[in-house]
Design a protein around this motif. Structure first.
Motif, short mmCIF file in Angstrom:
data_model
loop_
_atom_site.label_atom_id
_atom_site.label_comp_id
_atom_site.label_asym_id
_atom_site.label_seq_id
_atom_site.Cartn_x
_atom_site.Cartn_y
_atom_site.Cartn_z
N THR A 201 5.83 10.40 -3.61
CA THR A 201 4.37 10.36 -3.18
C THR A 201 3.25 9.77 -3.49
N PRO A 202 3.11 8.83 -4.88
CA PRO A 202 1.70 8.09 -5.05
C PRO A 202 2.63 6.55 -4.42
N GLY A 203 3.81 6.39 -4.27
CA GLY A 203 4.41 5.08 -3.94
C GLY A 203 4.25 5.55 -2.43
N ILE A 204 4.89 6.66 -1.72
CA ILE A 204 4.36 6.28 -0.09
C ILE A 204 2.65 6.64 0.42
N LEU A 205 2.16 7.01 -0.60
CA LEU A 205 0.77 6.64 -0.71
C LEU A 205 0.23 5.48 -0.42
N VAL A 206 0.85 4.94 -1.33
CA VAL A 206 -0.34 3.60 -1.31
C VAL A 206 0.51 2.36 -0.85
N GLY A 207 1.59 2.82 0.71
CA GLY A 207 2.12 2.35 1.39
C GLY A 207 1.05 2.87 3.15
N THR B 49 -2.30 0.94 3.06
CA THR B 49 -2.27 -0.58 3.56
C THR B 49 -2.34 -0.29 4.86
N ALA B 50 -1.07 1.15 5.20
CA ALA B 50 -0.89 0.68 6.90
C ALA B 50 -2.40 1.16 7.45
N LEU B 51 -2.84 1.97 6.97
CA LEU B 51 -4.58 2.45 7.52
C LEU B 51 -4.87 0.89 8.03
N GLY B 52 -5.31 -0.08 7.56
CA GLY B 52 -5.65 -1.17 7.19
C GLY B 52 -5.09 -1.63 8.58
N GLN B 53 -3.79 -2.29 8.99
CA GLN B 53 -3.37 -2.83 9.32
C GLN B 53 -2.72 -2.13 10.88
N ALA B 54 -3.31 -0.99 10.70
CA ALA B 54 -3.63 -0.71 11.88
C ALA B 54 -4.87 -0.71 13.34
N TRP B 55 -5.42 -0.52 11.84
CA TRP B 55 -6.58 -1.16 13.32
C TRP B 55 -6.51 -2.25 13.57
N MET B 56 -5.69 -3.19 13.00
CA MET B 56 -6.03 -4.62 13.59
C MET B 56 -4.83 -4.63 14.85
N ALA B 57 -3.69 -3.46 14.55
CA ALA B 57 -2.78 -3.58 15.00
C ALA B 57 -3.71 -3.37 17.04
N VAL B 58 -4.79 -2.24 16.11
CA VAL B 58 -5.24 -1.57 17.93
C VAL B 58 -6.07 -2.68 18.61
N VAL B 59 -7.59 -3.42 18.00
CA VAL B 59 -7.37 -4.32 18.76
C VAL B 59 -6.34 -5.27 19.29
N GLY C 294 -13.89 2.19 7.18
CA GLY C 294 -14.37 2.67 5.54
C GLY C 294 -14.37 4.51 6.47
N LEU C 295 -14.24 4.93 6.96
CA LEU C 295 -14.36 6.43 6.65
C LEU C 295 -13.17 6.81 7.12
N PHE C 296 -11.81 6.32 7.82
CA PHE C 296 -11.03 6.65 7.48
C PHE C 296 -10.39 6.30 5.71
N ASP C 297 -10.69 5.65 5.65
CA ASP C 297 -10.30 5.35 4.03
C ASP C 297 -10.73 5.84 3.24
N THR C 298 -12.37 6.31 3.50
CA THR C 298 -12.58 7.00 2.45
C THR C 298 -11.97 8.36 2.71
N ALA C 299 -11.66 9.10 3.63
CA ALA C 299 -11.07 10.51 3.59
C ALA C 299 -10.27 9.77 2.94
N PHE C 300 -8.81 9.26 3.50
CA PHE C 300 -7.30 8.83 2.72
C PHE C 300 -7.81 8.82 1.33
N VAL C 301 -8.66 8.20 0.67
CA VAL C 301 -8.37 7.97 -1.09
C VAL C 301 -9.11 9.30 -1.32
N ALA C 302 -9.85 9.78 -0.93
CA ALA C 302 -9.96 11.90 -1.21
C ALA C 302 -8.88 12.87 -0.62
N LEU C 303 -8.40 12.73 0.01
CA LEU C 303 -7.22 13.08 0.17
C LEU C 303 -5.73 12.74 -1.53
#
Ligand SMILES: Nc1ncnc2c1ncn2[C@@H]1O[C@H](COP(=O)(O)OP(=O)(O)O)[C@@H](O)[C@H]1O
Ligand SMILES: [Mg+2]
Lengths: 250, 257
Positions: free
Chosen positions: A175-181, A184-194, A232-241
């Motif tokens: 789980t720790p390793g999967i969460l790190v991935g 990263t994907a959370l940020g990558q996905a925004w680029m893909a959205v645009v 920022g919102l998603f990342d903050t929520a994700f870090v909390a999770l």
């Protein structure tokens, strides 16, 4: 005390940045049409909201983002687990992975449009591909590096099937390793959205393209900041999770 | 408790051999080993490091396959976990709270979550850690971790408890405390215990019978029976005498081999 000081410094830095930004077009150093001063942004933002464009674009982009992320991450975790658990599966897919992995997500745009049309599903597809590889490799690596001693514990207590090994040991240990991935994907996905929406699928990216063709740079900046805020919102929520899921760590 | 005539041993190991093949060379670890353990016996195996003590326990618990020979068990039929192993390093699962670590082995036993918790709490009380049920493993000391590992093994109600140098990483103070505790637990539960150590004093303190494993490949080099009442006086003359005898056997055997 230290915390207060660094907060003050951070605030001062931001204010200086905004001041510089405001000054450049106002002093005539940059054409305001090329760089709108920040003071014009609230008005542009309110206009977009009152026209109902902003909520619509944000909801559309968010749905692409969430569905694309879920599909890409789900497939990445699933196949990553299989590949991490079973050597023959890894061997079987080794060259397929080598072939497909280097292809950038954006290179799939032509096929996304041919297969799905200029539709939300095309955006989802592009986002999912961008997310998939990150999560796939993170999961595979995390599973591969699970402490063998812990797997033995499961075996010693009679949990010998691949499924029980997965549920009892591999998944929690990875789980720790999967969460790190995933992060990263959370940020990558925004680029893909645009990227996906620039090709015409309705959403934030499409609205930015429209605005820039009309030289409404203030609107472009409003959406840039919107994305920064959402990320920022998603990342903050994700870090909390993440913190909660990994509360067992020292 | 020692073997009474007519009792079938709970574990009967016959002509057990184990070799690892590596790069074409055959590395024989155990050769032609015979050993039986009586029901309720506290059997301690001593031997130098690398002689194959862990390997023997791994064969018994099913983590390693012997090359030849057989192991006959006279444990309860149909039991999912006739044996349970306490590893040298506690090997708790760091993502589970203490109580859920203890309940781990019960998850295949068809018990409800509540029943598993009840059982785990009971076992924690047995090893004196009832207060720490809600902690994470990283919040425990080495001795506490090893107690949790013992509770986890006892929770599955094994007929035989296998212990692989369970106290060797602990300071002598903690170690002696846990030795006393283990004797108390054995008196209370009547478990058969197969305990591995490289510490001869620990062996004579705990054992009904000590078996010396020596040589390469490892075989049984000496055996001492200790029919002394419990609880035992640590370093009592009889124990010191037995320890001296074992030391002599060990050095004689290693000189021979
Ligand atoms: N998986 C393995 N492959 C090859 N050799 C092994 C393996 N496991 C243990 N050995 C070797 O077997 C010997 C006995 O090991 P072990 O049973 O751990 O000894 P002990 O517990 O008595 O210290 C050692 O020489 C060790 O290097
Ligand atoms: Mg060992």
């Amino acid at each position: 005390m230290r915390y207060l000081r660094s907060t003050l410094l951070a605030a001062a830095g931001l204010i200086a940045f905004l001041g510089f930004w405001e000054a450049m077009p106002r002093l005539g150093l940059i054409n305001p049409a090329f760089l709108p001063p920040p003071s014009t942004l609230p008005a542009a933002f309110l206009r977009e909201i009152s026209l109902g464009i902003w909520p619509e674009a944000v909801v559309a982009s968010l749905s692409h983002y969430i569905v694309g992320l879920a599909v890409g991450a789900g497939a990445g975790i699933g196949l990553g687990l299989l590949s991490g658990m079973f050597r023959p599966f890894e061997a079987f897919t080794a060259w397929i992975v080598r072939l497909l992995r280097p292809i950038p997500g954006l290179a799939w745009v032509p096929f996304a449009i041919i297969w799905f049309g200029v539709q939300p599903s095309a955006a989802v597809f592009i986002i999912a591909i961008g997310v998939f590889w990150i999560v796939f490799f993170a999961t595979q690596g995390a599973v591969r590096h699970v402490d063998r001693d812990l797997i033995e514990v499961a075996q010693a207590f009679g949990f010998r099937s691949p499924l029980s090994r997965l549920v009892k040991i591999l998944l929690p240990a990875a789980t720790p390793g999967i969460l790190v991935g995933l992060r990263t994907a959370l940020g990558q996905a925004w680029m893909a959205v645009v990227a996906a929406e620039i090709f015409g699928v309705p959403g934030v990216g499409q609205r930015m393209m429209q605005a820039s063709s009309l030289l409404s740079t203030d609107i472009v900046v409003v959406y840039m900041l919107t994305m920064a805020a959402l990320y920022g919102l998603f990342d903050t929520a994700f870090v909390a999770l993440q913190g909660w899921l990994l509360r067992w760590r020292a | 408790m020692t073997e009474r005539p007519g009792d079938t041993p709970i574990i009967d190991i016959r002509a057990l051999s184990l070799a690892y093949e590596r790069g074409g060379t055959r590395n024989v670890i155990l050769s032609n080993l015979d050993l039986s353990i009586a029901r309720g016996e506290f059997l301690v195996i001593v031997g130098e490091s690398g002689v194959g003590k862990s390997t023997l326990l791994r064969v018994l618990i099913g983590l390693a396959k012997p090359s030849s020979g057989r192991v006959r068990l006279d444990t309860r039929p149909g039991c999912r976990t006739p044996m349970a192993l306490v590893f040298q390093d506690a090997r708790l699962l760091p993502w589970r709270r203490v109580v859920d670590n203890v309940a781990f082995g019960l998850e295949g036993a068809g018990l409800s979550r509540a029943a598993r918790r009840t059982k785990a709490t009971e076992m924690l009380a047995l090893v004196g850690l009832a207060d720490l049920a809600g902690r994470w493993p990283h919040q425990l000391s080495g001795g506490q971790r090893q107690r949790v590992a013992i509770a986890r093994a006892l929770a599955v109600e094994p007929d035989v408890l296998l212990m692989d140098e369970p106290f060797s990483a602990l300071d002598s103070f903690t170690r002696e405390g846990l030795q006393d505790e283990l004797q108390r637990i054995q008196a209370k539960t009547g478990k058969t215990i197969l305990f591995v150590t490289h510490d001869i004093d620990e062996a004579v303190t705990l054992a009904d019978r000590v078996v010396v494993l020596a040589g390469s490949p490892g075989r049984i080099a000496a055996e001492v029976r200790l029919d002394l009442s419990r609880p035992r006086q640590r370093r009592a003359p009889a124990l010191t005498e037995a320890a001296r005898h074992l030391r002599a056997e060990l050095s004689r055997r290693s000189a021979e081999l």
